[in-house]
Design an enzyme around this catalytic site. Structure first.
Site, PDB file in Angstrom:
ATOM      1  N   LEU A   1      -8.011   3.222  11.219  1.00 43.94           N
ATOM      2  CA  LEU A   1      -8.578   1.964  11.714  1.00 43.94           C
ATOM      3  C   LEU A   1      -7.734   1.419  12.865  1.00 43.94           C
ATOM      4  CD1 LEU A   1     -10.673  -0.335  11.385  1.00 43.94           C
ATOM      5  CD2 LEU A   1      -9.102  -1.392   9.741  1.00 43.94           C
TER       6      LEU A   1
ATOM      7  N   THR B   1      -9.427   2.420   6.309  1.00 39.77           N
ATOM      8  CA  THR B   1      -8.938   1.072   6.614  1.00 39.77           C
ATOM      9  C   THR B   1      -7.435   1.064   6.898  1.00 39.77           C
ATOM     10  OG1 THR B   1      -8.707   0.652   4.231  1.00 39.77           O
ATOM     11  CG2 THR B   1     -10.730  -0.106   5.280  1.00 39.77           C
ATOM     12  N   GLY B   2      -6.843   2.250   7.057  1.00 39.14           N
ATOM     13  CA  GLY B   2      -5.413   2.349   7.305  1.00 39.14           C
ATOM     14  C   GLY B   2      -5.110   2.759   8.736  1.00 39.14           C
TER      15      GLY B   2
ATOM     16  N   ASP C   1       0.823  -1.215   0.000  1.00 39.42           N
ATOM     17  CA  ASP C   1       0.000   0.000   0.000  1.00 39.42           C
ATOM     18  C   ASP C   1       0.854   1.261   0.000  1.00 39.42           C
ATOM     19  OD1 ASP C   1      -2.279  -1.486  -0.075  1.00 39.42           O
ATOM     20  OD2 ASP C   1      -2.887  -1.118   1.999  1.00 39.42           O
ATOM     21  N   GLY C   2       2.028   1.221   0.658  1.00 37.41           N
ATOM     22  CA  GLY C   2       2.907   2.384   0.644  1.00 37.41           C
ATOM     23  C   GLY C   2       3.384   2.720  -0.754  1.00 37.41           C
TER      24      GLY C   2
END
Length: 292
Positions: A192, A188-189, A74-75
């Site tokens: 969360l 969601t990151g 994701d990064g």
């Protein structure tokens, strides 16, 4: 079709997967343009029929690129957002990392995903961005984020005070280690992990989540994304951290900050067999008995 490819780091065990992706793209007649650093690292390990064109950032990314492949976690995917900006180039994430909410296509589904692209059996999901207004220049002309904006303490273990306003009206003073403003995508990151809610990507909202708040009854709040959220920061030291996704700047309490909805969106490519519900079920193990 011209596709751009970006990766910032890979492990030796990733090389066969990357080779397979490049072979698949070549076999279907797709032209490729590589991020320069990625090509220099992968070139000794792969053979291409044609030496590809290269780019180093958003200023030399060809405008006629049809799609940008993010190869990593994701990064890595968040890096690509600063490349494409308001160019409307769609992003697709192949997960060579760990969790992968954004880079949602796992290695075992790469072949099916590329076939979906070639056949046109995919959808483009429009994702909201955050825009940062500041009283000084920050973030090198790319003051936007796909996941979140944050404020953090820097040089002290003491809490900071973040006075927060919605459209100029006082909301709350957060005594905490920091504060997150997340988009639905970013829900969601980091948000969360700090106790914030999961918000569907199509929801027109922002999530404000404190980081380690002093008052335990202070919780996340969901606000409409047509609000301008502004801040005043106080602490025992003069310097604080301000972030947009994975990018960080150091600021002082004199800097005026406000976030709002960006006036353009980012498009994420989703093969037809992928959707948000499938992703959160897989990544959060919903509906799976993990007691064994």
């Amino acid at each position: 079709m011209l596709v751009a490819l970006y990766n910032r780091t890979f492990e030796e065990q990733d090389i066969p997967t990357i080779q397979h992706i490049l072979q698949m793209l070549e076999s279907h007649g797709l032209q490729m343009v590589f991020y320069k650093g990625f090509y220099e690292r992968i070139a000794p390990h792969v053979q291409l029929k044609v030496k590809p064109a290269l780019f180093t950032g958003k200023f030399d990314l060809p405008p006629h690129v049809d799609m940008l492949f993010s190869l990593g976690g994701d990064g890595t995917m968040l890096d690509t957002v600063s490349f494409v900006g308001n160019s409307n180039i769609p992003l697709i994430g192949i997960n060579l990392g760990r969790l992968g909410f954004l880079a949602a296509i796992p290695e075992e589904e790469v072949e099916a995903a590329i076939l979906s692209l070639v056949r046109g059996s995919y959808t483009l999901e429009k994702r909201t961005l955050l825009h940062l207004d500041a009283s000084i220049p920050l973030f090198d002309g790319s003051p936007y984020a796909l996941n979140e904006f944050t404020l953090h303490r820097k040089d002290s273990s003491s809490m900071i005070k973040i006075h927060t306003y919605l459209n100029g009206e006082f909301l709350n003073t957060y005594w905490a280690d920091g504060l997150i403003v997340a988009t639905p995508t970013g829900s969601t990151g980091y948000s969360l992990s700090c106790g914030g809610p999961v918000v569907f990507p199509q929801t027109s909202s922002f999530v404000i989540t404190p980081v380690a708040p002093h008052n335990l009854n202070t919780r996340s709040i969901v606000v409409p994304d047509d609000n301008v959220i502004s801040f005043e920061v106080e602490g025992r030291t003069e310097q604080f951290l301000c972030t947009l996704d994975a990018r960080t700047e150091t600021i002082t309490s004199s800097v005026q900050l406000a976030v709002k909805k960006e006036n353009f969106t980012i498009s994420l490519v989703r093969p037809d067999e992928h959707n948000f519900l499938k992703t959160i079920r897989q990544k959060l193990y919903w509906g799976i008995d993990r007691r064994n």
